[in-house]
Scaffold this motif. Structure first.
Motif, short mmCIF file in Angstrom:
data_model
loop_
_atom_site.label_atom_id
_atom_site.label_comp_id
_atom_site.label_asym_id
_atom_site.label_seq_id
_atom_site.Cartn_x
_atom_site.Cartn_y
_atom_site.Cartn_z
N TRP A 91 0.81 -1.22 0.00
CA TRP A 91 0.00 0.00 0.00
C TRP A 91 0.84 1.26 0.00
O TRP A 91 0.32 2.35 -0.30
N LEU A 92 2.12 1.16 0.31
CA LEU A 92 2.96 2.37 0.36
C LEU A 92 3.03 3.10 -0.97
O LEU A 92 2.79 4.31 -1.04
N PRO A 93 3.36 2.43 -2.10
CA PRO A 93 3.39 3.15 -3.37
C PRO A 93 2.00 3.36 -3.98
O PRO A 93 1.83 4.25 -4.83
N ILE A 94 1.01 2.57 -3.56
CA ILE A 94 -0.33 2.67 -4.14
C ILE A 94 -1.13 3.80 -3.51
O ILE A 94 -1.83 4.56 -4.20
N LEU A 95 -1.03 3.93 -2.20
CA LEU A 95 -1.88 4.87 -1.47
C LEU A 95 -1.19 6.18 -1.09
O LEU A 95 -1.86 7.15 -0.74
N PHE A 96 0.15 6.20 -1.16
CA PHE A 96 0.89 7.35 -0.67
C PHE A 96 1.83 7.89 -1.74
O PHE A 96 2.31 7.14 -2.59
N ALA A 97 2.08 9.19 -1.67
CA ALA A 97 2.96 9.84 -2.63
C ALA A 97 4.40 9.40 -2.37
O ALA A 97 4.75 8.94 -1.28
N PRO A 98 5.28 9.57 -3.37
CA PRO A 98 6.67 9.10 -3.21
C PRO A 98 7.54 10.01 -2.36
O PRO A 98 8.71 9.73 -2.17
N THR A 99 6.98 11.09 -1.81
CA THR A 99 7.78 12.01 -1.01
C THR A 99 8.10 11.40 0.35
O THR A 99 7.42 10.49 0.83
N GLN A 100 9.12 11.94 0.99
CA GLN A 100 9.53 11.43 2.28
C GLN A 100 8.41 11.56 3.31
O GLN A 100 8.15 10.63 4.09
N SER A 101 7.72 12.69 3.31
CA SER A 101 6.67 12.93 4.30
C SER A 101 5.49 12.00 4.09
O SER A 101 4.92 11.45 5.04
N SER A 102 5.09 11.79 2.84
CA SER A 102 3.96 10.92 2.57
C SER A 102 4.29 9.47 2.87
O SER A 102 3.46 8.73 3.42
N GLN A 103 5.48 9.03 2.52
CA GLN A 103 5.87 7.65 2.80
C GLN A 103 5.98 7.40 4.31
O GLN A 103 5.64 6.31 4.78
N ALA A 104 6.40 8.40 5.06
CA ALA A 104 6.43 8.25 6.52
C ALA A 104 5.01 8.07 7.05
O ALA A 104 4.75 7.23 7.93
N ALA A 105 4.05 8.84 6.50
CA ALA A 105 2.65 8.67 6.90
C ALA A 105 2.15 7.30 6.49
O ALA A 105 1.35 6.67 7.20
N GLY A 106 2.62 6.80 5.34
CA GLY A 106 2.23 5.47 4.89
C GLY A 106 2.73 4.39 5.82
O GLY A 106 2.00 3.44 6.13
N ARG A 107 3.96 4.51 6.27
CA ARG A 107 4.49 3.50 7.19
C ARG A 107 3.71 3.52 8.51
O ARG A 107 3.48 2.46 9.12
N ALA A 108 3.29 4.70 8.94
CA ALA A 108 2.49 4.79 10.17
C ALA A 108 1.13 4.11 9.95
O ALA A 108 0.62 3.43 10.85
N TYR A 109 0.55 4.29 8.77
CA TYR A 109 -0.72 3.63 8.45
C TYR A 109 -0.55 2.11 8.46
O TYR A 109 -1.37 1.39 9.07
N VAL A 110 0.49 1.61 7.82
CA VAL A 110 0.71 0.15 7.79
C VAL A 110 0.89 -0.38 9.21
O VAL A 110 0.34 -1.45 9.57
N GLU A 111 1.60 0.34 10.03
CA GLU A 111 1.78 -0.08 11.42
C GLU A 111 0.43 -0.16 12.14
O GLU A 111 0.17 -1.10 12.90
#
Length: 300
Positions: free
Chosen positions: A160-180
Motif C-alpha cells: 500500500w505504500l506506493p499505491i496509497l501514498f505519494a513518493p515524497t519522504q513525508s507521505s511515505q512516513a505517513a504510509g508507514r504509520a498507516y501500515v503499522e
C-alpha cells in the motif's frame, strides 16, 4: 457506548440473500451508523483504526466484507451494480434504515450505486479517492500502476505504500504509520482470493467503460456529498474528484496536499475532523481547497 475499539471489536456475521456477511460494529449508538465501503483488494483489516476509532466516539461504525470478499461467503460479482445490490442486502440484514457512508476508491463507485438505488437509505455520503461512472482512467490503470498491485513483499501490507501514498519522504512516513496501525489487530481477516481480485478488476473496467460526458446519472445523487482526494491520485486520477464536484447537485471538494490515493490515511486527524463537520451539516475549514456547487474558494 460499547467498550470495543477497531482492534478489539469481534468479527460478526449476518445472513442475507444467501451470503454470510462478515462485519465489525462498534462505537456509540444513537445517530445513523457510519458504514465504510472498502477499496479494491481491501478487507476488514485494511480500514484505518485512526479513522474508525475517531468516528466511534460519537456514532456507531460498521466495517464489512461484501459478498465473496475475504471472510464473507459467496462469489464476488463482476459488476459494480451487483456489488451495490449485495451491499444493500447487507444493510437490510442488519435492519439499517438510515446510514452515512464513507467510501474509498472502488467502494465509492459501489456507494454511489447504492445511493441511486436506495436514496431513502443514505443520509450523507463521503467519497474518497474515487470518481463517477465512466470517469477518467477508471478501470484502465497505466501498466506501471497496475504492476504495483502484483508486487510481492516480505510484509505484504507494504504494497500500500506506493499505491496509497505519494513518493515524497513525508507521505511515505505517513504510509508507514498507516501500515503499522492496520497490523496492530491480532485476529486477522481472511486474505482476498484470486476470484475476488479478478471479478473486482472486471467490474472496474466495465464501470469505467460506460461513457457519458454529461454524467447525467449524477443528478440522481441529490444528498449532500463530500468529495476528498489527494493532490495526485495515481489509481483514480484526481480529475475525477473535480468531475464529481462539478456534476453532483450538492457536493463539496477537499484536496489534501502531497497526497495520493489514500489521502485520508495520510491525514487521519484532519480527515476525521473535516468529515465530522460535514456529517454534522457544517462547511469544512482549515484552509484546504473547498469547492461547493460551482464556486471555488480557499476556506479560512
Amino acid at each position: 457506548m460499547t467498550a470495543f475499539t477497531h482492534d478489539t471489536a469481534p468479527t460478526q456475521y449476518a445472513e442475507g440473500g444467501g451470503t454470510r456477511f462478515a462485519y465489525r460494529r462498534f462505537g456509540n449508538p444513537g445517530r445513523p451508523p457510519l458504514v465504510f465501503f472498502q477499496h479494491f483488494m481491501g478487507t476488514l483489516d485494511d480500514h484505518d483504526p485512526a479513522l474508525s476509532d475517531a468516528f466511534a466516539t460519537d456514532r456507531e461504525v460498521i466495517l464489512f466484507d461484501n459478498t465473496g470478499v475475504a471472510s464473507s461467503t459467496g462469489t464476488v460479482p463482476d459488476t459494480i451494480e451487483a456489488m451495490a445490490r449485495d451491499a444493500i442486502t447487507f444493510t437490510d440484514a442488519l435492519g439499517l434504515t438510515t446510514i452515512d457512508i464513507v467510501a474509498h476508491s472502488m467502494g465509492g463507485l459501489v456507494a454511489q450505486e447504492v445511493t441511486l438505488a436506495r436514496p431513502d437509505l443514505v443520509h450523507r455520503l463521503v467519497l474518497v479517492g474515487t470518481g463517477p461512472r465512466g470517469g477518467e482512467g477508471i478501470g484502465a490503470l497505466p501498466a506501471w500502476v497496475a504492476e504495483l498491485f502484483t508486487r510481492q513483499y516480505a510484509q505484504q501490507e507494504d504494497m500500500w505504500l506506493p499505491i496509497l501514498f505519494a513518493p515524497t519522504q513525508s507521505s511515505q512516513a505517513a504510509g508507514r504509520a498507516y501500515v503499522e496501525r492496520i497490523l496492530t489487530r491480532a485476529d486477522r481477516d481472511t486474505p482476498v482470493s484470486g476470484q475476488s481480485i479478478a471479478a473486482q478488476s472486471a467490474a472496474l473496467a466495465a464501470y469505467g467503460a460506460v461513457k457519458d460526458p454529461s454524467y447525467a446519472h449524477l443528478k440522481g445523487l441529490r444528498l449532500p456529498v463530500l468529495v476528498v482526494n489527494g493532490s495526485d491520485d495515481i489509481v483514480i486520477p484526481t480529475i475525477n474528484s473535480y468531475i464529481l464536484q462539478q456534476f453532483l447537485p450538492n457536493a463539496e471538494l477537499i484536496l489534501y496536499p502531497d497526497a495520493n490515493h489514500g489521502s485520508h490515511f495520510q491525514y487521519p486527524e484532519l480527515f476525521a475532523r473535516h468529515t465530522r463537520i460535514f456529517l454534522d451539516g457544517q462547511p469544512p475549514h482549515d484552509g484546504d481547497l473547498v469547492m461547493t456547487g460551482s464556486q471555488t474558494n480557499r476556506s479560512v
